[in-house]
Design a protein around this motif. Structure first.
Motif, PDB file in Angstrom:
ATOM      1  N   LYS A  85       0.520   5.779  -0.670  1.00  0.00           N
ATOM      2  CA  LYS A  85      -0.409   6.911  -0.748  1.00  0.00           C
ATOM      3  C   LYS A  85      -0.425   7.493  -2.149  1.00  0.00           C
ATOM      4  O   LYS A  85       0.604   7.518  -2.837  1.00  0.00           O
ATOM      5  CB  LYS A  85       0.009   8.011   0.234  1.00  0.00           C
ATOM      6  CG  LYS A  85       0.012   7.572   1.663  1.00  0.00           C
ATOM      7  CD  LYS A  85      -1.326   7.824   2.273  1.00  0.00           C
ATOM      8  CE  LYS A  85      -1.279   7.527   3.761  1.00  0.00           C
ATOM      9  NZ  LYS A  85      -2.454   6.903   4.237  1.00  0.00           N
ATOM     10  N   ASP A  86      -1.577   7.981  -2.563  1.00  0.00           N
ATOM     11  CA  ASP A  86      -1.719   8.679  -3.834  1.00  0.00           C
ATOM     12  C   ASP A  86      -0.792   9.897  -3.822  1.00  0.00           C
ATOM     13  O   ASP A  86      -0.776  10.671  -2.876  1.00  0.00           O
ATOM     14  CB  ASP A  86      -3.185   9.112  -4.000  1.00  0.00           C
ATOM     15  CG  ASP A  86      -3.453   9.804  -5.319  1.00  0.00           C
ATOM     16  OD1 ASP A  86      -2.666   9.608  -6.265  1.00  0.00           O
ATOM     17  OD2 ASP A  86      -4.450  10.538  -5.395  1.00  0.00           O
TER      18      ASP A  86
ATOM     19  N   HIS B 120       0.843  -1.201   0.000  1.00  0.00           N
ATOM     20  CA  HIS B 120       0.000   0.000   0.000  1.00  0.00           C
ATOM     21  C   HIS B 120       0.875   1.247   0.000  1.00  0.00           C
ATOM     22  O   HIS B 120       1.824   1.338   0.787  1.00  0.00           O
ATOM     23  CB  HIS B 120      -0.909   0.027   1.231  1.00  0.00           C
ATOM     24  CG  HIS B 120      -2.018  -0.967   1.166  1.00  0.00           C
ATOM     25  ND1 HIS B 120      -3.253  -0.667   0.657  1.00  0.00           N
ATOM     26  CD2 HIS B 120      -2.065  -2.272   1.523  1.00  0.00           C
ATOM     27  CE1 HIS B 120      -4.020  -1.738   0.715  1.00  0.00           C
ATOM     28  NE2 HIS B 120      -3.316  -2.739   1.230  1.00  0.00           N
TER      29      HIS B 120
ATOM     30  N   VAL C 245      -1.270  -1.239  -4.179  1.00  0.00           N
ATOM     31  CA  VAL C 245      -2.515  -0.496  -4.016  1.00  0.00           C
ATOM     32  C   VAL C 245      -2.169   0.958  -3.712  1.00  0.00           C
ATOM     33  O   VAL C 245      -1.479   1.252  -2.728  1.00  0.00           O
ATOM     34  CB  VAL C 245      -3.383  -1.085  -2.880  1.00  0.00           C
ATOM     35  CG1 VAL C 245      -4.679  -0.310  -2.725  1.00  0.00           C
ATOM     36  CG2 VAL C 245      -3.660  -2.564  -3.131  1.00  0.00           C
TER      37      VAL C 245
ATOM     38  N   THR D 158      -5.416  -0.227  -8.132  1.00  0.00           N
ATOM     39  CA  THR D 158      -4.651  -1.426  -7.838  1.00  0.00           C
ATOM     40  C   THR D 158      -3.853  -1.812  -9.073  1.00  0.00           C
ATOM     41  O   THR D 158      -4.408  -1.959 -10.161  1.00  0.00           O
ATOM     42  CB  THR D 158      -5.592  -2.579  -7.432  1.00  0.00           C
ATOM     43  OG1 THR D 158      -6.344  -2.169  -6.280  1.00  0.00           O
ATOM     44  CG2 THR D 158      -4.815  -3.838  -7.095  1.00  0.00           C
TER      45      THR D 158
ATOM     46  N   ASP E 243      -3.683   4.251  -2.484  1.00  0.00           N
ATOM     47  CA  ASP E 243      -4.867   4.743  -1.764  1.00  0.00           C
ATOM     48  C   ASP E 243      -4.972   6.255  -1.873  1.00  0.00           C
ATOM     49  O   ASP E 243      -4.024   6.966  -1.761  1.00  0.00           O
ATOM     50  CB  ASP E 243      -4.773   4.385  -0.268  1.00  0.00           C
ATOM     51  CG  ASP E 243      -4.700   2.870  -0.060  1.00  0.00           C
ATOM     52  OD1 ASP E 243      -5.518   2.145  -0.613  1.00  0.00           O
ATOM     53  OD2 ASP E 243      -3.794   2.443   0.687  1.00  0.00           O
TER      54      ASP E 243
ATOM     55  N   PRO F 260      -4.841   6.770  -8.030  1.00  0.00           N
ATOM     56  CA  PRO F 260      -5.325   5.698  -7.157  1.00  0.00           C
ATOM     57  C   PRO F 260      -5.771   4.473  -7.961  1.00  0.00           C
ATOM     58  O   PRO F 260      -6.210   4.593  -9.100  1.00  0.00           O
ATOM     59  CB  PRO F 260      -6.523   6.322  -6.436  1.00  0.00           C
ATOM     60  CG  PRO F 260      -6.383   7.788  -6.607  1.00  0.00           C
ATOM     61  CD  PRO F 260      -5.639   7.992  -7.892  1.00  0.00           C
TER      62      PRO F 260
END
Length: 139
Positions: free
Chosen positions: A53-54, A51, A137, A116, A139, A114
């Motif tokens: 961050k955008d 994961h 991913v 996947t 987010d 953003p």
């Protein structure tokens, strides 16, 4: 004279808009880097779900444990029909999927959109090679 003023005004506005855009891009490019270490071994990545961050600047370090492995990330998020601009902007796109024996693979990119993104092993490593994949991913 009014045409000259209009032209000068447009030039000034264009200059300031270009400067603002360059400053924004530079801030992203020089912002803090999210470093993620990934281990690769026959037939798995650890972690296999990552994961970020955008808008984050990411440095992905892949270390092969048992054989030569590499990682190749999809440039577009799952289900994306818009292929006009990639969601992951690599510093050096040629590094995505490039593997050198005995060296860790390091990918540096900005997560721009953003979604996947699939990743997989980029070096054939045996019969289970097709199972060696994961997800990034944003987010």
């Amino acid at each position: 004279m009014p045409k000259l003023r209009t032209l000068i005004s447009l030039l000034v506005i264009t200059f300031f808009a270009a400067s603002l855009f360059a400053a924004t891009q530079n801030a992203v490019a020089n912002g803090p880097v999210q470093v993620i270490e990934v281990s690769a071994r026959k037939y798995e990545f650890t972690p296999n779900v990552i994961h970020v961050k955008d808008g984050a600047r990411v440095e992905l370090k892949v270390h092969s444990i048992d054989a030569t492995h590499g990682i190749k990330l999809s440039l577009y998020p799952e289900g994306s029909k818009d292929k006009s601009s990639p969601g992951l902007l690599f510093d050096n796109p040629k590094d995505n999927g490039k593997v050198e024996k005995g060296k860790d693979q390091v990918l540096t990119f900005v997560a721009q959109r953003p979604g996947t993104y699939d990743f997989k092993c980029s070096k054939f490593c045996g019969f289970g090679h097709h199972r060696m994949k994961g997800k990034l991913v944003v987010d």
